[in-house]
Design an enzyme around this catalytic site. Structure first.
Site, PDB file in Angstrom:
ATOM      1  N   ARG A   1     -46.898  71.858  25.016  1.00  0.00           N
ATOM      2  CA  ARG A   1     -48.313  71.846  24.653  1.00  0.00           C
ATOM      3  C   ARG A   1     -48.494  72.756  23.444  1.00  0.00           C
ATOM      4  NH1 ARG A   1     -48.708  67.816  26.481  1.00  0.00           N
ATOM      5  NH2 ARG A   1     -49.957  66.990  28.201  1.00  0.00           N
TER       6      ARG A   1
ATOM      7  N   ASP B   1     -43.457  69.081  18.121  1.00  0.00           N
ATOM      8  CA  ASP B   1     -43.980  67.733  18.369  1.00  0.00           C
ATOM      9  C   ASP B   1     -45.428  67.829  18.834  1.00  0.00           C
ATOM     10  OD1 ASP B   1     -43.657  64.843  18.562  1.00  0.00           O
ATOM     11  OD2 ASP B   1     -43.826  65.114  20.735  1.00  0.00           O
TER      12      ASP B   1
ATOM     13  N   GLU C   1     -54.122  69.954  17.033  1.00  0.00           N
ATOM     14  CA  GLU C   1     -53.847  68.532  16.778  1.00  0.00           C
ATOM     15  C   GLU C   1     -55.002  67.607  17.134  1.00  0.00           C
ATOM     16  OE1 GLU C   1     -51.593  66.440  20.388  1.00  0.00           O
ATOM     17  OE2 GLU C   1     -50.472  68.166  19.672  1.00  0.00           O
TER      18      GLU C   1
ATOM     19  N   HIS D   1     -46.574  64.269  17.904  1.00  0.00           N
ATOM     20  CA  HIS D   1     -46.718  64.065  19.349  1.00  0.00           C
ATOM     21  C   HIS D   1     -46.138  62.703  19.755  1.00  0.00           C
ATOM     22  CE1 HIS D   1     -49.296  65.714  22.872  1.00  0.00           C
ATOM     23  NE2 HIS D   1     -48.267  65.019  23.337  1.00  0.00           N
TER      24      HIS D   1
END
Length: 338
Positions: free
Chosen positions: A234, A258, A263, A295
């Protein structure tokens, strides 16, 4: 029944349709779930949301007033859902806890290897017909110490992959799993000790108020100089501002992400026709030893199939009055060890 799917991306719609086998009708929406868009769920008994949708108490209250009774989270993480509010409102909530730990673990390993072997730079150079190797020296992953923060399903799967590479494994978790120690020699240590010893640190803990910025300036200062840090868990597990500072000082040698704490509203969408507005992300991307993906760790055929199938199975169990192991209830308060 009719299911309104918020943040319904083209890559996942066929999987949901196939999993439903004609038993349910989908109302696919490009829009994310917010207080303003919640009204579009009118007429639906269930709503399916994704990682950056807003399922806070005011939004859940609006969904409940519209007649929604079930909330499907198309992911394992559910920190965007106010579970106590859902429970109070009588809304049932289910997630997909084990869609494919291999997808995330393998993507984590891909980031490690790509950063270590400078694949971004190597690819760019070769495309310019520049075949020099001077700036592409990496290191053997074999024999290195890797610290896994969060040794649940995904962290445990990654431990198996890294064990195959011949890594020494350190783990940090509130619930140590003796099986990981037995199978892979993983040694559970304190967070401070993990940060001090690891050559590579990878984050797989859930995001809670306790774990937010678990990797902060103080912990980053404890790491080995030149350490590699990977986050596929996360975004807010990492204090990104603090990470940028130690990246610029050379304390942090490599950073692979990622997920990103800012985001929401950025990832999963095309912003290529305008300058990137996130100054912090712009500064991160300017570093050659930073690799960021949007992501996509979960994005495999296997994972998308399992996400869709498990979501529909949870809903069908509810309709049949049967329990599902994927239903979420508010957790008891829990502290994290030092």
């Amino acid at each position: 029944m009719t299911i309104t799917v918020f943040s319904a991306y083209p890559f996942e719609r066929p999987y949901l349709t196939t999993a439903a086998q004609g038993h349910h009708t989908f109302h696919f929406l490009d829009a994310a779930l917010t207080l303003e868009t919640a009204a579009q769920a009118a007429g639906s008994t269930a709503v399916a949301i994704f990682v950056n949708d807003d399922a806070s108490a005011p939004v859940l209250e609006k969904l409940r007033a519209l007649g929604v009774r079930y909330l499907l989270v198309r992911a394992a993480g559910h920190d965007n859902v106010d579970l106590p509010a859902a429970h109070r409102l009588g809304l049932r909530v289910a997630n997909v806890p084990h869609y494919s730990p291999f997808a995330i673990a393998e993507h984590t390993l891909a980031l490690m290897l790509a950063l270590n072997r400078h694949l971004r730079q190597a690819d760019a150079q070769v495309r310019r017909a520049d075949f020099r190797l001077d700036n592409l020296v990496g290191f053997d992953l074999h024999g290195k110490t890797v610290g896994i923060i969060g040794c649940g399903t995904i962290g445990g799967t990654l431990a198996g992959l890294l064990h195959g590479f011949g890594c020494r494994l350190l783990g940090y978790d509130i619930q140590p799993d003796a099986e990981l120690t037995r199978r892979y020699g993983l040694e559970y240590v304190s967070l401070n000790e993990l940060c001090a010893q690891a050559d590579v640190i990878t984050l797989h803990a859930p995001l809670t108020p306790v774990t937010r910025h678990l990797m902060n300036a103080a912990q980053l200062a404890r790491t080995k100089r030149g350490v590699m840090l990977i986050n596929t868990g996360r975004g807010a597990l990492l204090d990104t501002e603090a990470a940028l500072k130690v990246l610029e000082s050379g304390q942090l040698g490599y950073l692979g992400l990622d997920v990103y704490e800012h985001e929401k509203g950025l990832f999963f969408n095309d912003h290529s026709r305008q300058p990137l507005q996130d100054a912090l992300l712009v500064r991160l991307l300017a570093h050659p030893n930073v690799l960021i993906t949007g992501h996509q760790g979960f994005l495999t055929h296997d994972a998308l199939t399992n996400i869709a199938t498990t979501s529909i199975e949870s809903l069908d169990c509810w309709l049949a009055g049967q329990p599902t192991p994927n239903e979420l209830v508010p957790p008891p308060p829990m502290a994290i060890p030092a």
